[in-house]
Design an enzyme around this catalytic site. Structure first.
Site, PDB file in Angstrom:
ATOM      1  N   CYS A 378      -3.247   3.772  -5.840  1.00 35.85           N
ATOM      2  CA  CYS A 378      -3.839   4.366  -4.625  1.00 35.85           C
ATOM      3  C   CYS A 378      -4.908   5.387  -4.981  1.00 35.85           C
ATOM      4  O   CYS A 378      -5.049   6.417  -4.302  1.00 35.85           O
ATOM      5  CB  CYS A 378      -2.769   5.008  -3.756  1.00 35.85           C
ATOM      6  SG  CYS A 378      -1.554   3.845  -3.131  1.00 35.85           S
ATOM      7  N   ALA A 379      -5.651   5.113  -6.035  1.00 35.79           N
ATOM      8  CA  ALA A 379      -6.749   5.993  -6.454  1.00 35.79           C
ATOM      9  C   ALA A 379      -7.865   5.115  -7.023  1.00 35.79           C
ATOM     10  O   ALA A 379      -8.279   5.252  -8.174  1.00 35.79           O
ATOM     11  CB  ALA A 379      -6.267   7.003  -7.491  1.00 35.79           C
TER      12      ALA A 379
END
Length: 484
Positions: A378-379
């Protein structure tokens, strides 16, 4: 089953630290050949197991579980007291100001979305942030104002320089600095105190994503100068669906409720409403009393155990892990701030030359009963930077995803430590990883077209079903946030 504290073998420790027992610490899971083996959980940065004292709190509360506030019955009174006691525990845990509110939410993502909804910037002001942020601390601010994103800085000093220069730009006045407390990808702990001082010198508020910081380091919002702080229970050994936003009453008391409904009001007519003061105005509906109590209990237990002692223990384990990885053939570590003096939480991310990250993770699980995370965590912008993915390549990947193609999506493997880990876990991981890297996976794997995960062709694992829930097939499990 003994539910008391447990001594764990520490790396370089003179005496063992007495740690709370984690539920599932004795879990045995099947390998692909059907053999059962003790599970090694090295995916704590995603979610942690529940602490036994937290479960004890939940079990004690459940017989008296009821709605909170204004209920005359004894269960309602008990639940209300538990709910407000949890609020007090979180307030203490983060060293909040007397004028700060603790707002219970589901998780860090909801907390930061709520903060973006409540904060009002002056016309023309922007949000300043960095490209290392988790999506939870990146996407919500785009709804508040224009966001200026700084490139990942090669050192803490470079970060402070870049932030100072951006704050001094008269053409883009900064109203809010939004930063992580610790990276969920590479583990670097951000110099929050210095960043807050810079921001306040230039009249900007500071919001910190503490999802990774809170389980690993002592937090004092007054000392750090943080205005808004967000955290999640599921990363703090309280996976019962609660998180918190902590912020100043001066902002939260006048914010328009994100959710409109019961509990957020003092009086309603057919054409008007009088909103309640915070925190009630921002907690509409029946709250997650059990989750809040669990989160409060976790905060209490962590504080009592000693956050500084836990951080010292984790640093020793992390150094041991990195020392074991160093020099392993084909392993490429992903770090932003290199060097022995770089402070990191217990996160270690790497790639294996010539082997897809999904295959490495699948083989560790199916052949060695070791759980790690793979993908982009999630980055996406940060991983793209660390892997050298160009903007044009990123756009190509995005277009492939829109066509449902997952093949060759870049990513990495992440090992993340928690209270339940010790040297023996790291040794098992290193042994398993060395086997996968040097000899290759022992099994044949196929790609799941829906998720991009790798699944053993001859998989004899039987996943346990839970009572009163339907059994689901394993196909597609793992799709979503872990992918690019």
């Amino acid at each position: 089953m003994i539910a008391g504290p447990t001594a764990r073998r520490d790396a370089g420790a003179d005496s063992p630290l007495r740690l709370p027992r984690l539920v599932g610490s004795d879990l045995r899971v099947p390998l692909a050949n059907g053999e059962l083996r003790p599970y090694v959980n090295l995916d704590n940065a995603a979610s942690t197991q529940a602490m036994q004292p937290v479960v004890d709190t939940v079990i004690a509360l459940l017989p008296s579980y009821s709605s909170v506030h204004r209920g005359a019955g004894v269960p309602s009174q008990v639940s209300t007291r538990a709910y407000e006691a949890a609020r007090h525990a979180i307030h203490s845990f983060v060293g909040a100001r007397a004028t700060d509110h603790v707002i219970f939410v589901r998780n860090t993502t909801e907390a930061l979305n709520l903060a973006a909804h409540c904060i009002t910037l002056r016309p023309g002001q922007i949000v300043l942030s960095t490209a290392v942020e988790h999506h939870a601390n990146m996407l919500p601010w785009r709804r508040l104002a224009k966001v200026r994103v700084l490139d990942p800085a090669p050192s803490p000093e470079a970060l402070l320089f870049d932030v100072k220069r951006a704050l001094e730009d008269p053409l883009q006045p900064v109203g809010l600095l939004a930063v992580t407390g610790a990276s969920n990808v590479t583990g670097e702990v951000y110099p929050v105190e210095q960043l807050s001082r810079l921001a306040h010198e230039h009249g900007a508020l500071v919001a910190v994503d503490a999802a990774q910081l809170a389980p690993h380091r002592r937090i004092d919002m007054v000392e750090l100068g943080v205005d808004f702080l967000a955290l999640s229970g599921h990363k703090m050994y309280a996976p019962f669906g609660a998180g918190a936003l902590i912020g100043p009453s001066a902002v939260l008391d006048r914010a328009e409720p994100l959710l409109a409904g019961g509990g957020a009001v003092t009086y309603v007519t057919l054409d008007d409403v009088e909103w309640a003061p915070a925190p009630d105005r921002l907690e509409a509906g029946s709250p997650n009393v059990v989750g809040a109590a669990a989160l409060g209990a976790a905060a209490q237990v962590l504080q009592a155990t000693g956050m500084d002692a836990l951080a010292a223990r984790e640093r020793r384990l992390h150094r041991y892990l990195e020392g074991q990885l160093r020099g392993m053939p084909r392993i490429q570590r992903l770090v932003l701030w290199d060097g022995e003096d770089a402070d990191r939480v217990g996160v270690c991310t790497f790639t294996v030359l010539g082997m897809h990250h999904a295959l490495v993770a699948a083989a560790l699980s199916a052949e060695h009963a070791i759980g790690v995370r793979h993908g982009c965590f999630c980055a996406h912008p940060y991983i793209a930077h660390l892997l050298g993915v160009s903007i044009s390549d990123a756009h190509t990947i995005r277009d492939r995803l829109r066509r449902g193609e997952h093949r060759d999506i870049p990513g990495a493997v992440r090992v993340s430590l928690g209270l339940g880990n010790d040297v023996a876990d790291i040794d098992r991981f290193i042994t398993g990883l060395r086997s996968v890297v040097e000899a290759g996976p022992r099994l044949q794997y196929r790609e799941d077209p829906a998720s991009g995960d790798r699944i053993p062709v001859d998989d004899q694992r039987s996943m346990p079903s839970l009572p009163n829930l339907p059994s689901l097939t394993d196909s597609g499990i793992g799709a979503g946030c872990g992918q690019f």
